[in-house]
Scaffold this motif. Sequence first.
Motif, short mmCIF file in Angstrom:
data_model
loop_
_atom_site.label_atom_id
_atom_site.label_comp_id
_atom_site.label_asym_id
_atom_site.label_seq_id
_atom_site.Cartn_x
_atom_site.Cartn_y
_atom_site.Cartn_z
N LYS A 26 7.49 6.84 -7.15
CA LYS A 26 7.30 5.42 -6.79
C LYS A 26 8.64 4.70 -6.74
CE LYS A 26 5.07 1.17 -8.34
NZ LYS A 26 4.20 0.55 -9.36
N ALA A 27 9.50 4.96 -7.71
CA ALA A 27 10.82 4.32 -7.72
C ALA A 27 11.64 4.74 -6.50
CB ALA A 27 11.56 4.67 -9.02
N ALA A 28 11.60 6.01 -6.16
CA ALA A 28 12.31 6.50 -4.98
C ALA A 28 11.71 5.91 -3.71
CB ALA A 28 12.27 8.03 -4.93
N ALA A 63 5.59 14.86 -5.87
CA ALA A 63 5.07 14.35 -7.14
C ALA A 63 3.87 15.18 -7.60
CB ALA A 63 4.69 12.88 -7.00
N ILE A 64 3.03 15.57 -6.66
CA ILE A 64 1.85 16.37 -7.01
C ILE A 64 2.27 17.72 -7.58
CG2 ILE A 64 -0.15 17.60 -6.08
CD1 ILE A 64 -0.40 15.23 -4.03
N VAL A 65 3.15 18.39 -6.88
CA VAL A 65 3.61 19.72 -7.33
C VAL A 65 4.32 19.60 -8.68
CG1 VAL A 65 5.16 21.65 -6.82
CG2 VAL A 65 3.72 20.70 -5.01
N SER A 66 5.20 18.62 -8.80
CA SER A 66 5.94 18.45 -10.06
C SER A 66 5.01 18.12 -11.22
CB SER A 66 6.98 17.34 -9.91
OG SER A 66 7.98 17.73 -8.99
N SER A 67 4.00 17.31 -10.97
CA SER A 67 3.08 16.93 -12.05
C SER A 67 2.36 18.15 -12.62
CB SER A 67 2.06 15.89 -11.58
OG SER A 67 1.13 16.48 -10.69
N VAL A 68 2.04 19.10 -11.75
CA VAL A 68 1.38 20.32 -12.21
C VAL A 68 2.38 21.22 -12.95
CG1 VAL A 68 0.23 22.45 -11.46
CG2 VAL A 68 -0.37 20.27 -10.40
N LEU A 69 3.56 21.36 -12.39
CA LEU A 69 4.55 22.26 -12.98
C LEU A 69 4.99 21.83 -14.37
CD1 LEU A 69 6.78 23.06 -9.88
CD2 LEU A 69 5.16 24.58 -11.01
N ILE A 70 5.14 20.51 -14.56
CA ILE A 70 5.62 20.04 -15.86
C ILE A 70 4.51 19.42 -16.70
CG2 ILE A 70 7.98 19.75 -15.02
CD1 ILE A 70 7.48 16.71 -15.02
N ASN A 71 3.28 19.46 -16.17
CA ASN A 71 2.12 18.94 -16.90
C ASN A 71 2.35 17.50 -17.38
OD1 ASN A 71 -0.49 19.04 -17.91
ND2 ASN A 71 0.20 19.79 -19.90
N GLN A 122 0.81 -1.20 0.00
CA GLN A 122 0.00 0.00 0.00
C GLN A 122 0.85 1.26 0.00
OE1 GLN A 122 -3.02 -0.24 3.04
NE2 GLN A 122 -3.97 -2.02 2.09
N LEU A 123 2.00 1.23 0.67
CA LEU A 123 2.90 2.39 0.63
C LEU A 123 3.33 2.69 -0.80
CD1 LEU A 123 5.06 1.72 3.81
CD2 LEU A 123 3.66 3.75 3.40
N ILE A 124 3.57 1.65 -1.57
CA ILE A 124 4.00 1.82 -2.96
C ILE A 124 2.81 2.09 -3.88
CG2 ILE A 124 5.18 0.72 -4.90
CD1 ILE A 124 7.00 1.63 -2.52
N ALA A 125 1.71 1.41 -3.65
CA ALA A 125 0.52 1.56 -4.50
C ALA A 125 -0.03 2.98 -4.47
CB ALA A 125 -0.57 0.57 -4.09
N GLY A 126 0.24 3.70 -3.41
CA GLY A 126 -0.20 5.09 -3.35
C GLY A 126 0.29 5.91 -4.54
N PHE A 127 1.44 5.57 -5.04
CA PHE A 127 1.99 6.31 -6.18
C PHE A 127 1.31 5.91 -7.48
CE2 PHE A 127 5.04 6.48 -2.78
CZ PHE A 127 5.26 7.84 -2.70
N ASP A 128 0.83 4.66 -7.54
CA ASP A 128 0.03 4.24 -8.71
C ASP A 128 -1.32 4.97 -8.71
OD1 ASP A 128 1.98 2.44 -9.66
OD2 ASP A 128 1.26 0.88 -8.30
N ALA A 129 -1.89 5.14 -7.52
CA ALA A 129 -3.14 5.89 -7.41
C ALA A 129 -2.92 7.34 -7.83
CB ALA A 129 -3.70 5.81 -5.99
N TRP A 169 -4.73 9.67 -10.81
CA TRP A 169 -5.28 11.00 -10.55
C TRP A 169 -4.67 12.03 -11.48
CZ3 TRP A 169 -3.45 14.49 -6.06
CH2 TRP A 169 -4.29 15.61 -5.93
N PHE A 170 -3.36 11.95 -11.67
CA PHE A 170 -2.67 12.92 -12.52
C PHE A 170 -3.16 12.89 -13.96
CE2 PHE A 170 1.55 12.69 -9.87
CZ PHE A 170 0.89 13.22 -8.78
N GLU A 171 -3.71 11.77 -14.38
CA GLU A 171 -4.17 11.61 -15.76
C GLU A 171 -5.63 12.05 -15.96
OE1 GLU A 171 -2.15 10.98 -18.26
OE2 GLU A 171 -0.51 10.82 -16.82
#
Length: 191
Positions: free
Chosen positions: A175-177, A158-166, A81-88, A92-94
């Motif tokens: 997730k890898a980190a 990840a949230i902030v970066s996803s918005v900044l770089i779209n 679940q700690l890792i799956a959070g990044f898949d979720a 969301w980002f998509e």
Amino acid sequence: MRPNKKDELVSKALEVFYRDGFHATGMDKLVVETGVSKTSMYKHFRTKDDLILAALELRDRNFREWFLNRVAEMADTPEGQLIAGFDALAEWFEEDNYRGCMFIKACSEFQEADHPIHQQAARHKQILLEHLTGLAKAAGAKDPDCLGSQMLLLKEGAIVSSVLINSGAPARDAKAAAQVLLDQALGHQAA
């Protein structure tokens, strides 16, 4: 107004605040966007801040319900679940209407730490931190407080970066980190 009209107002206001921001959204705009008269709006909420707080409360409830349920669907162990959070997050980002985190936005628009809106946004992050720390503890991490904090930091970054770089790529990178940090916290040897 019918009893559920207040809930409808909060739900519609949430959409507008998320899309346009808090300071950029005045009561006149909310009247137009929600279809609720200013008189009716003020009957339920004395101030715009009160409406923002109600919208944040709804967003907190909706987001945590979705996120925690989605993660539980993806993985049935604390480590998973700690890792799956990044898949979720990647899902969301998509989404077409994705515009980042409403709570990060709230803290940036209401920067005073003692402001009720800032405090409510910070509570949302604290609840997520406690959840992640609980998963880290259940997974057997050497220092669950540290791992929980690291996971939250990766999530927020990840949230902030996803918005900044779209792009949805920051979820994959985070997730890898996170996997490296989890393996280290659990004492697993790198392959």
